[in-house]
Design a protein around this motif. Sequence first.
Motif, mmCIF file in Angstrom:
data_model
loop_
_atom_site.group_PDB
_atom_site.id
_atom_site.type_symbol
_atom_site.label_atom_id
_atom_site.label_comp_id
_atom_site.label_asym_id
_atom_site.label_seq_id
_atom_site.Cartn_x
_atom_site.Cartn_y
_atom_site.Cartn_z
ATOM 1 N N UNK A 68 23.720 16.516 12.067
ATOM 2 C CA UNK A 68 24.327 17.292 10.982
ATOM 3 C C UNK A 68 23.542 18.586 10.753
ATOM 4 N N UNK A 82 12.968 5.947 6.210
ATOM 5 C CA UNK A 82 12.917 6.088 4.768
ATOM 6 C C UNK A 82 13.113 7.537 4.365
ATOM 7 N N UNK A 83 13.583 7.755 3.161
ATOM 8 C CA UNK A 83 13.827 9.107 2.659
ATOM 9 C C UNK A 83 13.762 9.075 1.142
ATOM 10 N N UNK A 84 13.391 10.184 0.533
ATOM 11 C CA UNK A 84 13.394 10.213 -0.931
ATOM 12 C C UNK A 84 14.814 10.323 -1.466
ATOM 13 N N UNK A 85 15.038 9.882 -2.694
ATOM 14 C CA UNK A 85 16.296 10.228 -3.355
ATOM 15 C C UNK A 85 16.412 11.751 -3.429
ATOM 16 N N UNK A 86 17.645 12.205 -3.440
ATOM 17 C CA UNK A 86 17.911 13.637 -3.349
ATOM 18 C C UNK A 86 18.779 14.075 -4.525
ATOM 19 N N UNK A 119 21.629 10.798 13.069
ATOM 20 C CA UNK A 119 22.664 11.216 12.109
ATOM 21 C C UNK A 119 22.286 12.504 11.393
ATOM 22 N N UNK A 120 21.080 12.492 10.835
ATOM 23 C CA UNK A 120 20.617 13.640 10.053
ATOM 24 C C UNK A 120 20.449 14.869 10.940
ATOM 25 N N UNK A 173 20.719 17.561 -5.074
ATOM 26 C CA UNK A 173 20.987 18.781 -4.307
ATOM 27 C C UNK A 173 22.040 19.639 -4.985
ATOM 28 N N UNK A 183 24.983 17.213 -6.416
ATOM 29 C CA UNK A 183 25.219 15.792 -6.138
ATOM 30 C C UNK A 183 23.872 15.083 -6.008
ATOM 31 N N UNK A 239 14.769 14.480 6.749
ATOM 32 C CA UNK A 239 15.162 13.071 6.613
ATOM 33 C C UNK A 239 15.171 12.403 7.997
ATOM 34 N N UNK A 257 17.871 17.823 5.566
ATOM 35 C CA UNK A 257 18.433 16.792 6.445
ATOM 36 C C UNK A 257 17.539 16.598 7.684
ATOM 37 N N UNK A 298 20.124 22.841 3.121
ATOM 38 C CA UNK A 298 20.591 21.473 3.400
ATOM 39 C C UNK A 298 20.141 21.037 4.798
ATOM 40 N N UNK A 303 21.853 11.479 -4.402
ATOM 41 C CA UNK A 303 21.957 10.464 -3.367
ATOM 42 C C UNK A 303 20.626 9.725 -3.252
ATOM 43 N N UNK A 304 20.703 8.446 -2.993
ATOM 44 C CA UNK A 304 19.481 7.669 -2.777
ATOM 45 C C UNK A 304 19.772 6.460 -1.922
ATOM 46 N N UNK A 318 19.481 6.425 12.831
ATOM 47 C CA UNK A 318 19.487 7.116 11.543
ATOM 48 C C UNK A 318 18.947 8.539 11.666
ATOM 49 N N UNK A 321 12.968 25.411 5.493
ATOM 50 C CA UNK A 321 12.125 25.324 6.678
ATOM 51 C C UNK A 321 11.580 23.941 6.923
ATOM 52 N N UNK A 322 10.397 23.688 6.369
ATOM 53 C CA UNK A 322 9.633 22.506 6.783
ATOM 54 C C UNK A 322 10.305 21.173 6.507
#
Lengths: 443, 443
Positions: free
Chosen positions: B262, B29-33, B258-259, B35, A26, B297, B294, B290, A28-29, B255, B168-169
Amino acid sequence: MNGDSGKRTAEEPDAEPVSESEETVFTWGAPPLKFGAGASDEIGFDMAQYGAKRVLVLTDPGVAALGIPQRVAENLGRYGIDAAVYEGVHVEPSDASLAAAVDHARESGPWDGFVAVGGGSAIDTAKAVNLLTSCGGELMDYVNKPIGGGVSPPHPLKPLVAVPTTAGTGAESTAMCVLDVLSMRVKTGISHWRLRPTLAVVDPLLTMTLPPEVTASAGMDIVCHALESYTAGWYADSARRRPEERVTYCGSNPVSDLWCEKALSLIAGSFRRAVRHGAEDVAARTDMIMAATFAGMGFGNSGVHIPHANAYPIAGMVKDYRPAGYPQGEPMVPHGQSVSLTAPEAFRFGFPSAPERHLRAAELLAPDQDRASDPAERLPRALVELMRDIGIPNGIAAVGYDESDVPDLVPGTMKQQRLLATCPRPVREEDVERILLNSLRNW
Amino acid sequence: MNGDSGKRTAEEPDAEPVSESEETVFTWGAPPLKFGAGASDEIGFDMAQYGAKRVLVLTDPGVAALGIPQRVAENLGRYGIDAAVYEGVHVEPSDASLAAAVDHARESGPWDGFVAVGGGSAIDTAKAVNLLTSCGGELMDYVNKPIGGGVSPPHPLKPLVAVPTTAGTGAESTAMCVLDVLSMRVKTGISHWRLRPTLAVVDPLLTMTLPPEVTASAGMDIVCHALESYTAGWYADSARRRPEERVTYCGSNPVSDLWCEKALSLIAGSFRRAVRHGAEDVAARTDMIMAATFAGMGFGNSGVHIPHANAYPIAGMVKDYRPAGYPQGEPMVPHGQSVSLTAPEAFRFGFPSAPERHLRAAELLAPDQDRASDPAERLPRALVELMRDIGIPNGIAAVGYDESDVPDLVPGTMKQQRLLATCPRPVREEDVERILLNSLRNW
């Protein structure tokens, strides 16, 4: 940093063949986010970071009258940026209104950045203006196939800062621009990751004086984004795509779920309060605009389905419905109403395809609901109780349709195959017809 | 789209003054993923989208030996991209190792895109190479003040695709590059949103054969990222910042929460299984990578605190500890061990500042834990039970330190003021000393 250097025992990747038939991937962005009271007072600084010197602020006349875009332009000026305001955004953009905005930007340009201030219409208009002034060509080149050419923007666009003033569409989070193609009487869009705003600036103070009817209607758009995303077909249940076949809407997935679950919890706690108390309940307003942005971060990647597909004909074939709280000049069904009026019945239809998801969604949206009732009815009931409490019209009959209109509405829904494809069940004409008939009255 | 046109009753924004003393804004902010199993087989397509023609793949010798970077280079070639592999990444990058990588890239360049394949070391090295080949200057110009010049990259960098091979990181998600400055014997970093990868490609199949010890250690890094972010000072409790004062680490916020929530749930379900079953449990491996992404993020925007600050001296002053599962050539404390060994005691220290958050974190990490026990002990106990189960050494004594070493470790922690600032309580020397002493043995 970590165990990069860990000894491994075997060469592995080729040992685990990836299924050729089932989807395993999948995508996501989301844009970077600056969220909070006063965030919109920092746009000059943020735009200066992108090196912009001449910036066009796009808005609609209603939002312009509030003075917000002018204040943004002044803030840009304080950072040495030459800013002008374009107030010509058309609510519910069309190919004609987008072309007018593009013409204005081309004639008054070149611009090296854009700020959209308003609801989804302003933000989507700015996406189109950014695309066409950055990459050239004509609007229809980029519109989704088969209506347009489906061309991908060949290089990055200019910086676009999106500033929502309504807790609703979540357009600040998404990579889509929705428009009416007037000559073809069809609603379609442009959809590409390069359209996503460079930065979402979400300032709850800009939403404080929304009238209760607008809070209610726009808020139902959030609810439907979150619920439709959450109940959309699971990404891994679709056929495997090659990289060039991947689409913006990839079905529900672990990341879109995160955002949508949180949006539903925020809605559960704050929607009724925001409608009732307006500007007196800053916390509820804050939760609502956060829910709108979060739902956008979710559905903007996963997709929406039947309720949004039905919204097209319900809004497009309006007779003489003039909702309270909105300008009375011309008939309209506000987007949040057209989307939500068939939602209870659409989720009844969808329930058998993913019962746990519908139940979990009901739990998030109505945590105090009695669990003893029929499981298939829990989500529809949570929706009906919410809609009744906040003054949403009772079904499509309340916005002017009767049984005899339903056959005319069905084809408008069936045209939205891009959305219906996200539904976890195949959707036939007779299904849509039944959903519409059963949505004439929702309680 | 929605009620942009809603009638409003008053001009509002100036009527709601924003507090000048309390923070109201957070940034994220986060990069597009991309996965999923097989995602790394699409990098050629993705890089071609960015228009890149010559791409440098950066990796370390251990990962290179697995053949993964070579396969990525071949995939780039299939999309007409001229790709070369640089295998010189140093695990735990230093100013010297980064300079060597930059020199290599400058001499063999110009490159118009980079792919990092490996753990945090490869990804952080690629961030630095991208920065210096895109913007010029010397490494120390950009290193955080006061150690370096703290210069901001003046324009966008080249496309960087980050491909983690270790759960990990989470470096694929973050905008930071961590490095040792050898001459000053200090660990520091470069931190700017422009360093964030253009795309994170997370393919669980690349992590299948990690040895159990590396799975355990790197996994504890994830756990600490999520827990430290979740228990970091709440963004709104800090003093109000002007836009130019905003930092990458803004404290816990809706935000990042949330990450991290999860990530903790994924860890709870899969960490022990991933250590025990390795490549036989693809689902557990998938959850772990994952969780790593996450958590990145999340903490990449909120921050980490005491456990990560303590990790610097614990790893930096290593005596002769040589962990199983890692190369035996030189003594080292793996990052995930150095981070987690003081975590139980650090969360005992932090508990009074935010009891609900510590309790919620314990619930997520150990959902089956008996709730009758002392609330302050729940999170430490969940950690200790996990660490014991997966074979993490029993405290800093088990990696070679005794009581007499603690006074020498304390200053190394106190130097990490950028991290300690994120702790919800002020952290004094005597607090660090007590935390280290009480972490000699954790059970």
